[in-house]
Design an enzyme around this catalytic site. Structure first.
Site, PDB file in Angstrom:
ATOM      1  N   LYS A 289      -0.390   3.291  15.766  1.00 29.94           N
ATOM      2  CA  LYS A 289      -0.620   2.571  14.507  1.00 29.94           C
ATOM      3  C   LYS A 289      -1.639   1.478  14.765  1.00 29.94           C
ATOM      4  CE  LYS A 289       0.992   2.697  10.237  1.00 29.94           C
ATOM      5  NZ  LYS A 289       1.515   3.856   9.499  1.00 29.94           N
TER       6      LYS A 289
HETATM    7  P1  NAD Z   1      -0.252   1.272  -1.098  1.00 35.34           P
HETATM    8  O1  NAD Z   1      -1.003   0.091  -0.640  1.00 35.34           O
HETATM    9  O2  NAD Z   1      -0.978   2.416  -1.744  1.00 35.34           O
HETATM   10  O3  NAD Z   1       0.920   0.842  -2.127  1.00 35.34           O
HETATM   11  C1  NAD Z   1       1.842  -0.162  -1.859  1.00 35.34           C
HETATM   12  C2  NAD Z   1       2.557  -0.485  -3.165  1.00 35.34           C
HETATM   13  O4  NAD Z   1       3.600  -1.428  -2.921  1.00 35.34           O
HETATM   14  C3  NAD Z   1       1.652  -1.146  -4.212  1.00 35.34           C
HETATM   15  O5  NAD Z   1       2.041  -0.694  -5.493  1.00 35.34           O
HETATM   16  C4  NAD Z   1       1.976  -2.631  -4.063  1.00 35.34           C
HETATM   17  O6  NAD Z   1       1.711  -3.373  -5.246  1.00 35.34           O
HETATM   18  C5  NAD Z   1       3.446  -2.551  -3.778  1.00 35.34           C
HETATM   19  N1  NAD Z   1       3.973  -3.733  -3.102  1.00 35.34           N
HETATM   20  C6  NAD Z   1       3.410  -4.469  -2.118  1.00 35.34           C
HETATM   21  N2  NAD Z   1       4.201  -5.491  -1.784  1.00 35.34           N
HETATM   22  C7  NAD Z   1       5.309  -5.384  -2.564  1.00 35.34           C
HETATM   23  C8  NAD Z   1       6.484  -6.135  -2.687  1.00 35.34           C
HETATM   24  N3  NAD Z   1       6.689  -7.213  -1.942  1.00 35.34           N
HETATM   25  N4  NAD Z   1       7.413  -5.724  -3.581  1.00 35.34           N
HETATM   26  C9  NAD Z   1       7.212  -4.619  -4.326  1.00 35.34           C
HETATM   27  N5  NAD Z   1       6.105  -3.880  -4.271  1.00 35.34           N
HETATM   28  C10 NAD Z   1       5.176  -4.263  -3.397  1.00 35.34           C
HETATM   29  O7  NAD Z   1       0.550   1.782   0.183  1.00 35.34           O
HETATM   30  P2  NAD Z   1       1.179   3.217   0.428  1.00 35.34           P
HETATM   31  O8  NAD Z   1       0.198   4.032   1.187  1.00 35.34           O
HETATM   32  O9  NAD Z   1       1.776   3.747  -0.834  1.00 35.34           O
HETATM   33  O10 NAD Z   1       2.327   2.832   1.455  1.00 35.34           O
HETATM   34  C11 NAD Z   1       3.586   2.357   1.037  1.00 35.34           C
HETATM   35  C12 NAD Z   1       4.570   2.525   2.176  1.00 35.34           C
HETATM   36  O11 NAD Z   1       4.632   3.888   2.561  1.00 35.34           O
HETATM   37  C13 NAD Z   1       4.220   1.754   3.463  1.00 35.34           C
HETATM   38  O12 NAD Z   1       5.421   1.390   4.093  1.00 35.34           O
HETATM   39  C14 NAD Z   1       3.505   2.809   4.297  1.00 35.34           C
HETATM   40  O13 NAD Z   1       3.553   2.515   5.691  1.00 35.34           O
HETATM   41  C15 NAD Z   1       4.336   4.018   3.941  1.00 35.34           C
HETATM   42  N6  NAD Z   1       3.692   5.319   4.203  1.00 35.34           N
HETATM   43  C16 NAD Z   1       2.495   5.622   3.631  1.00 35.34           C
HETATM   44  C17 NAD Z   1       1.944   6.870   3.864  1.00 35.34           C
HETATM   45  C18 NAD Z   1       0.665   7.328   3.197  1.00 35.34           C
HETATM   46  O14 NAD Z   1       0.270   8.485   3.393  1.00 35.34           O
HETATM   47  N7  NAD Z   1       0.015   6.508   2.393  1.00 35.34           N
HETATM   48  C19 NAD Z   1       2.585   7.780   4.713  1.00 35.34           C
HETATM   49  C20 NAD Z   1       3.805   7.422   5.267  1.00 35.34           C
HETATM   50  C21 NAD Z   1       4.354   6.187   4.990  1.00 35.34           C
END
Ligand code: NAD
Length: 419
Positions: free
Chosen positions: A110
């Site tokens: 990461k």
């Molecule tokens: P992103 O940046 O696209 O979206 C994050 C979302 O969470 C946004 O809507 C943001 O406004 C919201 N957010 C941020 N802080 C917040 C809070 N304190 N309370 C409520 N909402 C909040 O990110 P993503 O890619 O969707 O990732 C989200 C999670 O999923 C992370 O933990 C990431 O590690 C995990 N993840 C992502 C992927 C991927 O392919 N994108 C894969 C596996 C895991």
């Protein structure tokens, strides 16, 4: 917001606690334990970058390779002011377990840069990303370590890394990153892959619990890549999504939120739900709604010992990495809340990243239908394997997922040997 109360929490502690618990059930020997509890490599760099106002700012960039035993290491890059070394270490270890659970030939890594991407221009982000790539040129590589997007980064970020890395090495190297734009060798289905995997995991769990999706309600925290696609696909499965949220707070409608409408709204509204037409609730209230399915898909440590007693759902499918702190595990277990853990539920993203890498190396590209079919098959099988393991050891799905992953990685390490 729960984030505030949780400043003392450390996702690395959660990872280590769950790792140790599973390792003791498995009877893991001390050597394997010592080799897997800590990362293989940690690289921290200073990145001087010229801002648009002409001033120089030095950013901290991190890359952690937790394990490269199963293959090249794989994992996203996060741009956020909250990035810490421990957070990146936890996320890197989770990548190792995730890849092992879905059976793809990767280790875990990461990356993170402490910055505020929402308050930086495209030019500043590009310079920062290129500086990071130069600094990490001997870490990254299609056979060494392959980044992908995470919070705060996207396909554009990957395009800059691919371009900078290709220039440094003097060869076009699309396979050095995944989650690229399609024209640069991205895969169809990659953008939706994590949310799709969440939906497939939720569907499998609902079936095991004999819950009818059409009669089930759901709340989704986070409306970014993972949350919005999960919400969309779960609503297509027939679930009624009564609440969604993002950093601006929660939005509730007891009759169900039209997810297509919310997606269109966010597209036109600078990427946030602010002002969306629904009853306002807080993110904390969303987590404690009485719903059949809860999908935390925002960030770490949202459910902790502080609010675990108030959780009223039957099933949690973890879209985010580490949304439940380990100090909430026992409370939720006693409340008989079923949990599909992050290292299984959100592994659809890395699975399709692997497909992207395979396509880059073959120079032959698949249809979206083929990508989705293969990814769904992987996710369904992984769910079944974790479910069987949980029955075999009489443990939660989370502990079972760790047992399965640790066993696989430790056995591989043993076969490869150490000097
Ligand atoms: P992103 O940046 O696209 O979206 C994050 C979302 O969470 C946004 O809507 C943001 O406004 C919201 N957010 C941020 N802080 C917040 C809070 N304190 N309370 C409520 N909402 C909040 O990110 P993503 O890619 O969707 O990732 C989200 C999670 O999923 C992370 O933990 C990431 O590690 C995990 N993840 C992502 C992927 C991927 O392919 N994108 C894969 C596996 C895991």
């Amino acid at each position: 917001m729960s984030q505030k109360n949780n400043e003392h929490l450390n996702p690395l502690d959660s990872m280590k606690e769950r790792f140790s618990h599973a390792a003791s059930i498995l009877g893991l020997d001390q050597t394997a334990y010592d080799m897997l509890i800590n990362p293989q490599k940690v690289v921290v760099v200073s990145l001087p970058v010229t801002l648009d106002n002409g001033k120089l700012q030095v950013f901290e960039g991190i890359r952690v390779v937790h394990s490269a035993s199963m293959g090249p290491s794989k994992g996203g890059i996060r741009y956020s002011l909250n990035v810490t070394l421990d957070e990146v270490k936890a996320l890197a270890a989770w990548m190792t377990w995730k890849c092992a659970i879905v059976g793809i030939p990767y280790g875990g890594a990461k990356g993170g840069i402490k910055c505020d991407p929402r308050n930086m221009s495209a030019g500043e982000l590009e310079r920062l990303t290129r500086a990071y790539t130069v600094a990490m040129q001997d870490v990254f590589g299609p056979d060494r370590d392959i980044p992908a997007p995470d919070m705060g980064t996207n396909a554009n970020t990957m395009a800059w890394i691919m371009d900078e890395y290709s220039k440094i090495k003097g060869v076009v190297s699309p396979a050095v990153v995944t989650g690229k734009p399609l024209v640069l060798g991205g895969s169809l289905g990659r953008v939706e892959a994590t949310g799709r995997g969440v939906m497939v995991s939720a569907r499998s769990a609902l079936a095991k619990l004999k819950m009818d999706p059409v009669k089930s309600t759901c709340a989704v925290q986070g409306f970014g890549n993972v949350g919005s696609i999960s919400a969309k696909l779960l609503s297509m499965l027939g679930l009624k999504i009564v609440a969604i949220s993002d950093i601006t707070g929660g939005y509730y409608n007891k009759n169900g939120i039209n997810i297509e409408e919310a997606l269109n709204y966010v597209r036109k509204n600078n990427g946030t739900l602010e002002g969306f037409n629904a009853d306002r609730i807080t993110n904390d209230e969303l987590l404690t709604l009485e719903v059949d399915l809860l999908v935390p898909a925002a960030m770490e440590d949202q459910i902790t010992e502080n609010n675990a007693h108030d959780i009223r759902t039957k099933l949690i499918v973890e879209g985010a990495n580490g949304p439940i702190a380990s100090n909430a595990d026992d409370i939720l277990f006693k409340k008989q809340i079923n949990i599909v853990p992050d290292i299984l539920a959100n592994a659809g993203g890395v699975t399709v990243s692997y497909f992207e890498w395979v396509q880059n190396r073959l120079g032959y590209y698949w249809t979206e239908e083929r990508v989705n079919r293969r990814a769904d098959r992987v996710m369904k099988q992984a769910f079944e394997n974790v479910f069987q393991t949980s029955a075999k050891y009489n443990v939660s799905m989370r502990t079972a997922a760790y047992i399965l992953a640790i066993d696989k990685v430790a056995s591989t390490q043993k076969l490869r040997g150490v000097f």
